[in-house]
Scaffold this motif. Structure first.
Motif, PDB file in Angstrom:
ATOM      1  N   VAL A 214      54.216  38.144  44.189  1.00 37.96           N
ATOM      2  CA  VAL A 214      53.648  38.508  42.890  1.00 37.96           C
ATOM      3  C   VAL A 214      52.826  37.394  42.247  1.00 37.96           C
ATOM      4  O   VAL A 214      52.184  37.618  41.227  1.00 37.96           O
ATOM      5  N   LEU A 215      52.813  36.217  42.833  1.00 38.77           N
ATOM      6  CA  LEU A 215      52.108  35.081  42.234  1.00 38.77           C
ATOM      7  C   LEU A 215      50.643  35.354  41.953  1.00 38.77           C
ATOM      8  O   LEU A 215      50.139  35.025  40.884  1.00 38.77           O
ATOM      9  N   GLU A 216      49.932  35.955  42.910  1.00 40.26           N
ATOM     10  CA  GLU A 216      48.493  36.164  42.735  1.00 40.26           C
ATOM     11  C   GLU A 216      48.179  37.112  41.584  1.00 40.26           C
ATOM     12  O   GLU A 216      47.080  37.102  41.045  1.00 40.26           O
ATOM     13  N   GLN A 217      49.150  37.906  41.177  1.00 42.13           N
ATOM     14  CA  GLN A 217      48.947  38.839  40.074  1.00 42.13           C
ATOM     15  C   GLN A 217      49.191  38.188  38.713  1.00 42.13           C
ATOM     16  O   GLN A 217      49.048  38.829  37.681  1.00 42.13           O
ATOM     17  N   LEU A 218      49.552  36.913  38.709  1.00 42.50           N
ATOM     18  CA  LEU A 218      49.849  36.203  37.472  1.00 42.50           C
ATOM     19  C   LEU A 218      48.733  35.233  37.102  1.00 42.50           C
ATOM     20  O   LEU A 218      48.937  34.324  36.309  1.00 42.50           O
ATOM     21  N   GLY A 219      47.560  35.417  37.645  1.00 41.83           N
ATOM     22  CA  GLY A 219      46.457  34.478  37.482  1.00 41.83           C
ATOM     23  C   GLY A 219      46.008  34.216  36.061  1.00 41.83           C
ATOM     24  O   GLY A 219      45.547  33.133  35.747  1.00 41.83           O
ATOM     25  N   GLY A 220      46.113  35.174  35.157  1.00 47.00           N
ATOM     26  CA  GLY A 220      45.623  34.988  33.803  1.00 47.00           C
ATOM     27  C   GLY A 220      46.602  34.310  32.871  1.00 47.00           C
ATOM     28  O   GLY A 220      46.333  34.125  31.696  1.00 47.00           O
ATOM     29  N   ASN A 221      47.743  33.940  33.387  1.00 43.70           N
ATOM     30  CA  ASN A 221      48.812  33.378  32.577  1.00 43.70           C
ATOM     31  C   ASN A 221      48.582  31.886  32.352  1.00 43.70           C
ATOM     32  O   ASN A 221      48.239  31.168  33.267  1.00 43.70           O
ATOM     33  N   TYR A 222      48.799  31.418  31.118  1.00 43.13           N
ATOM     34  CA  TYR A 222      48.627  30.001  30.813  1.00 43.13           C
ATOM     35  C   TYR A 222      49.920  29.206  30.959  1.00 43.13           C
ATOM     36  O   TYR A 222      49.936  28.010  30.726  1.00 43.13           O
ATOM     37  N   SER A 223      50.984  29.849  31.340  1.00 43.81           N
ATOM     38  CA  SER A 223      52.263  29.176  31.544  1.00 43.81           C
ATOM     39  C   SER A 223      52.233  28.430  32.874  1.00 43.81           C
ATOM     40  O   SER A 223      51.404  28.699  33.736  1.00 43.81           O
ATOM     41  N   GLU A 224      53.194  27.517  33.042  1.00 46.60           N
ATOM     42  CA  GLU A 224      53.380  26.911  34.362  1.00 46.60           C
ATOM     43  C   GLU A 224      54.003  27.978  35.249  1.00 46.60           C
ATOM     44  O   GLU A 224      55.030  28.557  34.909  1.00 46.60           O
ATOM     45  N   VAL A 225      53.381  28.254  36.383  1.00 46.75           N
ATOM     46  CA  VAL A 225      53.870  29.281  37.295  1.00 46.75           C
ATOM     47  C   VAL A 225      54.376  28.591  38.563  1.00 46.75           C
ATOM     48  O   VAL A 225      53.655  27.810  39.185  1.00 46.75           O
ATOM     49  N   VAL A 226      55.634  28.899  38.930  1.00 52.27           N
ATOM     50  CA  VAL A 226      56.279  28.263  40.071  1.00 52.27           C
ATOM     51  C   VAL A 226      56.695  29.324  41.072  1.00 52.27           C
ATOM     52  O   VAL A 226      57.325  30.320  40.712  1.00 52.27           O
ATOM     53  N   SER A 227      56.340  29.096  42.321  1.00 54.99           N
ATOM     54  CA  SER A 227      56.709  30.007  43.403  1.00 54.99           C
ATOM     55  C   SER A 227      58.137  29.726  43.860  1.00 54.99           C
ATOM     56  O   SER A 227      58.519  28.572  44.073  1.00 54.99           O
ATOM     57  N   VAL A 228      58.915  30.790  44.022  1.00 51.61           N
ATOM     58  CA  VAL A 228      60.293  30.684  44.506  1.00 51.61           C
ATOM     59  C   VAL A 228      60.365  31.439  45.827  1.00 51.61           C
ATOM     60  O   VAL A 228      60.148  32.653  45.867  1.00 51.61           O
ATOM     61  N   ASP A 229      60.638  30.709  46.901  1.00 54.86           N
ATOM     62  CA  ASP A 229      60.678  31.329  48.223  1.00 54.86           C
ATOM     63  C   ASP A 229      61.925  32.190  48.429  1.00 54.86           C
ATOM     64  O   ASP A 229      61.858  33.239  49.044  1.00 54.86           O
TER      65      ASP A 229
END
Length: 94
Positions: free
Chosen positions: A62-77
């Motif tokens: 789902v990471l690529e769908q969060l592109g417009g977010n200004y928050s820090e985005v962290v991937s969880v495997d």
């Protein structure tokens, strides 16, 4: 220590993976002696440009769908890997 931080855990609808991830984030925060507001949400809520969350945890799917977010985005495997969550939370929260 009480952090004034809102953390989103994200999945497609906000009722499956994100709820499990939230539960495990809560466990890790407790182990670290930290208190934060953790909320399980769907992509639609997390992707808002005016999101109030300071940190967003999501799986790679789902990471690529969060592109417009200004928050820090962290991937969880792995949403079940508490060691991974601990490492990423310590890095992000200091």
């Amino acid at each position: 220590m009480n952090l004034n931080v809102l953390i989103y855990t994200v999945c497609g609808a906000g009722i499956g993976t994100s709820v499990i991830l939230k539960s495990n984030v809560d466990k890790v925060l407790e182990q670290l002696g930290l208190v934060a507001d953790v909320k399980a949400v769907g992509i639609a809520e997390a992707a808002q440009p005016n999101s109030p969350a300071q940190l967003v945890l999501a799986t790679p799917e789902v990471l690529e769908q969060l592109g417009g977010n200004y928050s820090e985005v962290v991937s969880v495997d792995s949403i079940f890997d508490l060691a991974e969550l601990r490492e990423k939370l310590e890095r992000s929260l200091g």
